[in-house]
Design a protein around this motif. Structure first.
Motif, PDB file in Angstrom:
ATOM      1  N   GLN A   1      57.854  65.390 -23.840  1.00 29.23           N
ATOM      2  CA  GLN A   1      57.366  66.366 -22.141  1.00 29.23           C
ATOM      3  C   GLN A   1      55.936  67.803 -22.458  1.00 29.23           C
ATOM      4  N   ILE A   2      55.496  67.550 -22.034  1.00 26.22           N
ATOM      5  CA  ILE A   2      53.838  67.685 -21.781  1.00 26.22           C
ATOM      6  C   ILE A   2      54.483  68.558 -20.922  1.00 26.22           C
TER       7      ILE A   2
ATOM      8  N   HIS B   1      61.975  71.830 -23.566  1.00 22.98           N
ATOM      9  CA  HIS B   1      61.654  73.061 -22.668  1.00 22.98           C
ATOM     10  C   HIS B   1      62.805  73.034 -21.739  1.00 22.98           C
ATOM     11  N   TYR B   2      62.777  71.659 -20.965  1.00 23.35           N
ATOM     12  CA  TYR B   2      63.787  71.910 -19.354  1.00 23.35           C
ATOM     13  C   TYR B   2      64.136  70.879 -19.382  1.00 23.35           C
TER      14      TYR B   2
ATOM     15  N   ASP C   1      58.668  74.748 -13.314  1.00 22.03           N
ATOM     16  CA  ASP C   1      59.407  76.043 -13.433  1.00 22.03           C
ATOM     17  C   ASP C   1      59.371  76.682 -12.659  1.00 22.03           C
ATOM     18  N   ALA C   2      59.004  76.700 -10.612  1.00 21.39           N
ATOM     19  CA  ALA C   2      58.409  77.082 -10.224  1.00 21.39           C
ATOM     20  C   ALA C   2      59.726  77.103  -8.820  1.00 21.39           C
ATOM     21  N   SER C   3      59.984  77.857  -8.779  1.00 25.43           N
ATOM     22  CA  SER C   3      61.185  78.108  -7.661  1.00 25.43           C
ATOM     23  C   SER C   3      61.126  77.747  -6.674  1.00 25.43           C
ATOM     24  N   GLU C   4      62.209  77.346  -5.553  1.00 21.74           N
ATOM     25  CA  GLU C   4      61.848  76.924  -4.594  1.00 21.74           C
ATOM     26  C   GLU C   4      61.415  77.422  -3.635  1.00 21.74           C
TER      27      GLU C   4
END
Length: 312
Positions: free
Chosen positions: A69-70, A190-191, A198-201
């Motif tokens: 994961q990058i 991490h995700y 990781d931006a919220s909608e």
């Protein structure tokens, strides 16, 4: 599931250990950083525009390569900061670089923007992170000047690798992604596997509307415009209602955004709503209105909303 409740096999690939790391993507404004992040992730996670300084929030893209994961920090373009908003963007860019396992310097070989590139090279020269030079937009010109430029830049900074890519067409992007995957340290992801940013909608919705502002108004609207989230509510019928405020600094800018008889804001809203429906996978009801706020760039709440730190 493991004892702590995390799924045991997330990201495993034929028994290979998981790897995860952070790559900071930096460069002069308009070098193509957001387009490159989108290409590495495989879908849109950052807004792109021909207008410099479109990236404001520290949006991350999350790319997968087998068990790796990058996490890509799509940092705001680093430039000479004058206003508080500019200083916050530069602070965010360097903060993203300091925590990284590798730093990508993206360079536009056509525009170059030497006055912004040179200070960046000076700062990079003494940094300890692995440094990778990415010459972007290679499909737009002759090859020989690209090699000359790469040789010149590697003479100023000790880059570990140099890649020639076209973020727009995808040329060279898979090779760059494979190389980055090889640099990532062993460690848990991490995700979740299906998360690309990781931006919220709420924030992503604002960024998409802001992108349409720039695309449809071009040079008519200066950089002094923002989109504030007001409401983001899921309706019982499975659709989402989004209300946003377009903030400008002067009355004449408000007139530009509205257009004759409200035609321009309607077109902006329709284009943003269509893209949001595709990105979110659900029907979107988008309501926009324009507010004149002369000193919005000094409003603390706006910084929190778009993911930047308040700086003096």
């Amino acid at each position: 599931m493991s004892q702590d409740g995390a799924p045991e096999n997330i990201g495993e690939n034929n028994g290979s250990p998981q790897k995860c790391g952070l790559v900071a993507v930096i460069g002069a404004p308009n070098a193509g950083k957001s387009t490159l992040v989108n290409a590495l992730v495989g879908q849109k996670v950052a807004i792109t525009s021909a207008k410099a300084q479109t990236t404001r929030a520290r949006l991350m893209g999350i790319a997968l390569d087998g068990p790796v994961q990058i996490i890509l920090a799509d940092t705001p373009g680093i430039f000479a900061p004058k206003r508080r908003l500019d200083r916050a963007m530069v602070a965010a860019a360097w903060e993203g670089a300091q925590e990284a396992d590798a730093v990508l310097l993206v360079v536009d070989p056509i525009k170059k923007r030497r006055h912004e590139l040179e200070p960046l090279l000076e700062s990079l020269a003494t940094r300890p992170e692995r440094k990778i030079l990415v010459i972007n937009k290679v499909d737009a010109g002759a090859k020989e000047p690209l090699l000359v430029l790469a040789q010149e830049l590697t003479g100023k900074v000790q880059f570990d690798e140099v890649f020639f890519v076209s973020a727009l067409s995808g040329d060279g992007v898979p090779e760059l992604k494979t190389h980055l995957a090889g640099l990532m340290p062993e460690g848990p992801w991490h995700y979740p596997e299906d998360q690309v940013s990781d931006a919220s909608e709420r924030l992503l919705a604002c960024e998409i509307t802001r992108e349409q502002l720039y695309r449809q108004l071009h040079e008519e609207l200066p950089y002094d415009a923002a989109v504030r989230p007001e409401a983001y509510e899921q309706r019982r019928d499975g659709s989402v209602e989004i209300r946003q405020q377009i903030v400008v600094t002067r009355d004449n800018q408000r007139a530009i955004v509205l257009g004759k008889g409200g035609s321009k804001i309607k077109a902006i809203g329709e284009a943003a709503r269509k893209e949001l429906s595709e990105v979110l996978g659900q029907k979107v009801h988008l309501f926009l209105h324009v507010k004149v706020e002369e000193n919005w760039a000094d409003a603390r709440d706006l910084y929190e909303e778009i993911g930047l730190d308040w700086v003096k």
